[in-house]
Design an enzyme around this catalytic site. Structure first.
Site, PDB file in Angstrom:
ATOM      1  N   GLU A  91      -7.131   5.163   7.636  1.00  0.00           N
ATOM      2  CA  GLU A  91      -6.837   6.575   7.336  1.00  0.00           C
ATOM      3  C   GLU A  91      -8.042   7.234   6.675  1.00  0.00           C
ATOM      4  OE1 GLU A  91      -3.166   5.806   5.263  1.00  0.00           O
ATOM      5  OE2 GLU A  91      -2.210   5.385   7.198  1.00  0.00           O
ATOM      6  N   GLY A 133       1.844   2.820  10.860  1.00  0.00           N
ATOM      7  CA  GLY A 133       2.791   3.922  10.682  1.00  0.00           C
ATOM      8  C   GLY A 133       3.453   4.401  11.962  1.00  0.00           C
ATOM      9  N   ASN A 163       0.858  -1.185   0.000  1.00  0.00           N
ATOM     10  CA  ASN A 163       0.000   0.000   0.000  1.00  0.00           C
ATOM     11  C   ASN A 163       0.896   1.238   0.000  1.00  0.00           C
ATOM     12  OD1 ASN A 163      -1.936   1.945   0.333  1.00  0.00           O
ATOM     13  ND2 ASN A 163      -2.412   1.434   2.472  1.00  0.00           N
ATOM     14  N   HIS A 211      -9.882   1.571   4.688  1.00  0.00           N
ATOM     15  CA  HIS A 211      -8.616   1.795   5.398  1.00  0.00           C
ATOM     16  C   HIS A 211      -8.843   2.793   6.533  1.00  0.00           C
ATOM     17  CE1 HIS A 211      -4.503   2.892   6.315  1.00  0.00           C
ATOM     18  NE2 HIS A 211      -4.134   1.785   5.689  1.00  0.00           N
ATOM     19  N   LYS A 262       0.084   4.220  -0.429  1.00  0.00           N
ATOM     20  CA  LYS A 262      -0.624   5.420   0.063  1.00  0.00           C
ATOM     21  C   LYS A 262      -0.401   6.582  -0.929  1.00  0.00           C
ATOM     22  CE  LYS A 262      -0.266   3.515   4.641  1.00  0.00           C
ATOM     23  NZ  LYS A 262      -0.365   3.700   6.062  1.00  0.00           N
ATOM     24  N   SER A 290       2.918  -1.424  10.703  1.00  0.00           N
ATOM     25  CA  SER A 290       4.357  -1.406  11.008  1.00  0.00           C
ATOM     26  C   SER A 290       5.057  -2.727  10.706  1.00  0.00           C
ATOM     27  CB  SER A 290       4.590  -0.976  12.462  1.00  0.00           C
ATOM     28  OG  SER A 290       4.133   0.338  12.662  1.00  0.00           O
ATOM     29  N   GLU A 316      -5.852  -4.479  10.871  1.00  0.00           N
ATOM     30  CA  GLU A 316      -4.844  -3.442  11.084  1.00  0.00           C
ATOM     31  C   GLU A 316      -5.210  -2.631  12.313  1.00  0.00           C
ATOM     32  OE1 GLU A 316      -2.789  -2.301   7.230  1.00  0.00           O
ATOM     33  OE2 GLU A 316      -4.713  -1.296   7.124  1.00  0.00           O
TER      34      GLU A 316
END
Ligand code: PGA
Length: 274
Positions: A99, A182, A8, A97, A10, A229, A176
Site C-alpha cells: 500500500e 484485502g 497489521n 508494504h 493499518k 486475505s 504478499e
C-alpha cells in the site's frame, strides 16, 4: 518453532478506546494459546498500548510500527524515526508494504534506506514483497523473478541484516501478492509455500549470510510469512505449510474473535499436526 502472526491494523481503529478494546481482546487470545504475536497499530496508539502490555503478564506480544523513516531526527515533517520507535518500546517495523509502494510511491531505494536505518536502531524489519496481478498472470516463475528483483534492490548493500545485532531472530520477509491483499482472494497455499521456499533459498545464498546459517538450523533461517486475505477459514491451509513460518494479517486482525481463531490455529492446530 511457533508460527509468527503479525496483526497489521493499518489505519484502524480511529479512536484510542477502540484500540484498547481490540488490544485487550487480542492479548487474551494470545495468552490463552501462548502465541507469538506482533501487533502493529497506527503510530498514535503505540505508546498507550505498549504501556498497557507492560501491565499484563503475558510476554508473547510485541509491537510493530507500520513504517519508519530512514533518518534519526531532523527536518523531515511528518516522519517518525526508527530510534524514536525503539525508545518507545517498539521491536518491529513493517517496511515496504505494497500500500505504501503503490499509494505513496515508495521506491526500492527508499525501502533500502529504511531497512538500514531500522537495523541500526535495533528494530527488526518485516520486509513486504509481492507481485501485481499482471505479473502473476504470466505464472509463478514470473512472480519469482519479480520478487527476486524486489529483494535484491531492497536489501542492496546490507551486510549485517542477518542476524540483526542483539536479536536472535533472523530476517523476516512477508510474501504478499498484491492482488490478494484485502480482496478476499488469497493465493493458493502450495504456491505461497513454493514462493516462501524460493525466498528462503535466495536469502540464504546471499553473500552476507554467515556460514552458520545452514538449512538444518531452522532457528537461524529467514522467516517467511504469507499475507493476503488470511482469515480464520483459510489460515490452517497456509500455516500448515512447513515453509510458511507465519502470517501477516490485515482485515481479519481487526476482529479479535476472528484473529483469536487464527491464533488458535497457529498454535494448537500446528501442535496437533493440522
Ligand atoms: P489483508 O491485508 O489480510 O486485509 O488482505 C494483508 C496486508 O495488507 O498485510
Amino acid at each position: 518453532m511457533k508460527k509468527l502472526l503479525i496483526a497489521n491494523w493499518k489505519m484502524n481503529p480511529v479512536t484510542l478506546d477502540e484500540a484498547r478494546d481490540l488490544f485487550d481482546a487480542t492479548e487474551k487470545f494470545a495468552e490463552k494459546y501462548g502465541a507469538r504475536v506482533v501487533v502493529a497499530p497506527p503510530f498514535t496508539h503505540l505508546e498507550e498500548l505498549i504501556n498497557r502490555a507492560l501491565k499484563k503478564e503475558y510476554e508473547g506480544i510485541h509491537f510493530g510500527a507500520q513504517d519508519a523513516f530512514w533518518e534519526d531526527a531532523g527536518a523531515f515533517t511528518g516522519e517518525i524515526s526508527p530510534k524514536m520507535l525503539r525508545n518507545l518500546g517498539v521491536s518491529y517495523a513493517i517496511i515496504g508494504h505494497s500500500e505504501r509502494r503503490m499509494i505513496l510511491h515508495e521506491t526500492d531505494e527508499m525501502i533500502n534506506k529504511k531497512i538500514i536505518a531500522c537495523e541500526a536502531a535495533g528494530l527488526k524489519v518485516i520486509l513486504c514483497v509481492g507481485e501485481p496481478r499482471e505479473v502473476r498472470d504470466k505464472g509463478l516463475n514470473a512472480a519469482k523473478d519479480y520478487v527476486k528483483s524486489q529483494l535484491e534492490a531492497d536489501l542492496k548493500n546490507i551486510q549485517t541484516l542477518y542476524p540483526i545485532p542483539q536479536t536472535p531472530d533472523p530476517i523476516i520477509v512477508a510474501y504478499e501478492p498484491i492482488w490478494a491483499i484485502g480482496t478476499g482472494v488469497p493465493d493458493k497455499p502450495q504456491d505461497s509455500a513454493n514462493m516462501a521456499r524460493f525466498i528462503k533459498e535466495l536469502l540464504m545464498a546471499k553473500p552476507h549470510t554467515p556460514k552458520r546459517a545452514s538449512p538444518s538450523d531452522f532457528s537461524l533461517n529467514p522467516l517467511i510469512l504469507y499475507g493476503g486475505s488470511v482469515t480464520a477459514s483459510n489460515a490452517e491451509l497456509f500455516l500448515s505449510e512447513k515453509d510458511i513460518d507465519g502470517a501477516l494479517v490485515g482485515g481479519a486482525s481487526l476482529s479479535a474473535e476472528e484473529f483469536g481463531k487464527i491464533i488458535k490455529i497457529a498454535t494448537e492446530g500446528i501442535a496437533n499436526g493440522v
